[in-house]
Design an enzyme around this catalytic site. Structure first.
Site: not given
Ligand code: IVH
Length: 698
Positions: A35, A39, A85, A118, A120, A141, A445
């Site tokens: 590795d 690098d 979401l 969970e 976020k 993403r 316009c």
């Molecule tokens: S699940 C199909 N779990 O929130 C569902 N997302 O608006 C996929 N995120 O783009 C997401 N913590 O970047 C999930 N515990 C969690 C999360 C999470 C952060 C973010 C993720 C996603 C965005 C959804």
């Protein structure tokens, strides 16, 4: 001294070594170099290119290694889309979420569903693809369908295992990358000391680090990763989210230890309050809580809407507030002619983001009225010079929560909403359908035409890189671009870029123009749903475009049907499509009957190639590509679930029985459709027969 020719020969040598070791590595017959050596080669390669940047194009292997954000990372299509979401902002939204799940799955009131809680994480999502247990590719993403290849940078994150003990063909693990709060200030201090730009918050630091051109070992070392879902896998690893998180731990990933399963919603919401109050003690930022249906077979039944799952929701934390002053009130004119008032604010920091404008929604909002004519803010109006409380909820445009009239200057005057369009001077009128004030001079316009062009190239439409709002305005003012097809004629206006460059003058170099023309060329191939969306037809947003694309399948089928419908003055065929309503039909017919719109469209069609609509995860069953009508109620499914099953299988669900229907699915207490189907000789199936047709075995 390193001459250019020596640099070229060394670059050639290095690119061969790097490509070979990459291939060896990714094809899993193990690399012959360590590795560290790998690098070192990469950094030598990058160093040579920084001395002779003109060689970058020729040695584009670096695109794989990572480049400056946006354009230079290799774009890769996700194996399955990365959904977002839907949001909930209060407990009521959560109760509604549960109610919708209950009715979709046809549950009785007493049946509870386990939900997993969970945090976020406020970072950026990352998809890690393992092939036979070895990290093969890491993707951001992007737009949810196409991400950027950040493999080299991701490999340097300590929480991302290079190999995992499950050697299945493909295993895609998704999660969130974040920059811990504890090292964030250190990073900024370092950047400041060396005279570089600092990051405004940990999220930006995470994004900037993961998407930097030159992998920076030290900085990448600070990034962290929590795994939370599976994108694509050739084997099922678990039957619930709770179990999956345990499997992730066994594989060497970190998962969030606040996660917890709940059966009752009360306890879940109590835990929300608890986590909300302790959020500042965490080493990472969270902007809400995600609740997911724990059981995977229920998740599968619930499925997805166009961009988010039905089985999960983000319960957002209340927005942060800041107080500032309105410096001016401007009127912006949208693509559909709506006059939208915008407050220009004295810049203010709201939760790490500098905000300098906020929406004022419409004339009523400025006057202190909601859309039903009831008073808001105790009826206080909003004026230039007012002190206001501003908030941001999620990624949405900042909004005004309140106005402090005690601080108002005695000379201030109420805002007068214009009677004439500020762009074209036409008289504006109120739209009875939605109370918006609109300029109806759509074709002439300037503001509307420019907004339409911006929409045309936007991310969810043609997605043309390098065409920001200002550039479009410049091109429009200079008469280069007046309508969509003009984007594709830009090239012919330039000979090797030179004529056009002279014409454009300041700010345009040969390289930037070349990149732009390249992006335009690439955009010519477009998916049907995006194409429909790009046309900017009122009421035909992303969702409706997807429904239409899914129904008609190809542009020709859609366009021929529309033309035939217009010739017969009959829009019935559109009404039959589930999810397409009155406003949409009127708008579609209006658009395609308009001579000028048709002319612009025909012009555009000369340049683009519209791909057929390919349905996501289409399951081939006996109903694939068939047209169905549902009647009555069903034992095992709600209407919504049945519809979603049909769509997943690539069948079309119509609302009424006619000659072109293949099956009538008959539930209990069916309606008059049975009689009509009988008369027309249409095949009828009951619920049990239908289950056989769709291979239902959940
Ligand atoms: S699940 C199909 N779990 O929130 C569902 N997302 O608006 C996929 N995120 O783009 C997401 N913590 O970047 C999930 N515990 C969690 C999360 C999470 C952060 C973010 C993720 C996603 C965005 C959804």
């Amino acid at each position: 001294m390193l001459t250019k020719s020596k640099a070229i020969s060394r670059l050639q040598e290095l690119s061969e070594i790097i490509t070979k070791s990459r291939e060896a590595y990714f094809n899993l017959n193990q690399s012959d170099i360590t590795d560290q050596e790998y690098d070192q080669n990469i950094s030598e390669f990058q160093k040579l290119l920084s001395i002779y940047p003109e060689l970058e194009d020729q040695y584009s292997i670096l695109d794989k290694v990572g480049a400056t954000p946006n354009s230079r990372f290799k774009k890769v299509k996700h194996l399955t889309p990365m959904y977002s979401l839907s949001n909930a902002f209060n407990n009521e939204d959560i109760f509604n979420f549960l109610k919708q799940i209950g009715s979709f799955l046809d549950l009785s009131e007493s049946e509870n569903i386990d939900l997993i809680f969970e945090p976020k994480i406020d970072g950026l999502s990352l998809s890690l693809i393992y092939k036979n247990g070895i990290l093969f590719q890491a993707l951001t993403r992007g737009d949810g369908h196409i991400g950027e290849d950040v493999t080299e940078n991701a490999r340097l994150i300590p929480d991302v295992p290079i190999s995992i003990p499950i050697k299945i063909d493909t295993l895609e693990i998704r999660g969130e990358v974040y920059f811990p709060n504890s090292t964030f200030s250190e990073l900024n201090e370092k950047l400041e000391k060396t005279g570089r730009k600092t990051f405004s918050n940990p999220r930006n630091a995470a994004s900037g680090t993961l998407r930097q051109f030159k992998s920076n070992k030290n900085r990448n070392k600070n990034l962290c990763f929590f795994a939370y879902s599976i994108g694509n896998a050739t084997h099922q690893l678990a039957d619930s989210q709770e179990m999956l998180l345990k499997v992730f731990n066994d594989l060497g990933f970190k998962t969030n230890d606040i996660s917890k399963v709940f059966t009752g919603v009360e306890e879940l919401l109590q835990y929300y309050e608890k986590v909300f109050s302790m959020r500042t003690e965490l080493d990472y930022d969270i902007d809400g809580i995600v609740y997911k249906v724990n059981n995977f077979s229920l998740q599968q039944r619930l499925g997805f809407r166009s961009s988010s799952p039905r089985w999960a929701i983000a319960h957002k934390f209340p927005a942060e507030l800041s107080i500032t002053i309105i410096e001016d009130i401007e009127i912006q004119i949208g693509r559909t002619g709506t006059l939208s008032p915008v407050a220009k604010l004295k810049p203010v920091n709201i939760g790490g983001v500098i905000v300098s404008s906020a929406t004022l929604h419409n004339r009523d909002f400025i006057m202190g009225l909601d859309n039903k004519g009831n008073k808001i803010r105790d009826g206080a109006d909003i004026r230039k010079g007012d002190w206001v409380t501003v908030y941001r909820a999620g990624d949405v445009i900042p909004k005004i929560k309140d106005v402090d009239i005690s601080k108002r200057n005695s000379t201030s005057k109420s805002f007068v909403f214009p009677d004439l369009c500020p762009s074209c001077g036409n008289e504006v009128k109120i739209d009875k359908m939605d109370s918006a004030i609109r300029c109806y001079n759509s074709q002439n316009c300037d503001a509307q035409v420019i907004a339409g062009l911006k929409h045309f190239v936007s991310k969810k439409a043609f997605n043309i890189d390098g065409l920001g709002g200002r550039i479009i305005e410049e091109f429009y003012q200079k008469n280069l671009i007046q309508q969509p097809a003009d984007f594709f004629r830009l090239e012919s206006k330039s000979k090797n870029g030179s004529n056009l460059i002279e014409f454009l003058g300041k700010g345009w170099g040969e390289k930037s123009l070349k990149n732009l023309l390249h992006s335009i060329e690439k955009a010519k191939l477009i998916k049907l749903d995006r194409f429909l969306f790009s046309l900017g037809i009122r009421h035909i947003g992303e969702n409706a475009s997807q429904i239409l694309a899914g129904y008609f399948g190809s542009w020709d089928d859609f366009y021929n049907a529309i033309k035939a419908g217009i010739a017969k003055n009959d829009g019935q065929f559109l009404f039959e499509i589930e999810g397409i309503g009155q406003l949409m039909v009127t708008s579609l017919i209006g658009f395609f009957s308009d001579f000028k719109e048709r002319e612009k469209l025909e012009d555009l069609l000369n340049y683009v190639k519209i791909e057929k609509f390919i349905k996501l995860s289409k399951l081939e069953t006996a109903i694939t590509d068939k047209k169905l009508v549902l009647t009555g109620t069903f034992n095992a499914f709600s209407r919504a679930e049945l519809k979603s099953i049909c769509e997943r299988a690539g069948a079309k669900v119509l609302t009424s029985v006619s000659n072109n229907v293949d099956f009538l699915v008959v539930g209990q207490a069916p309606g008059s459709k049975v009689k009509k189907a009988g008369e027309l000789g249409i095949k009828q199936v009951n619920e049990e027969e239908f289950k056989v047709l769709i291979d239902y075995n959940l």
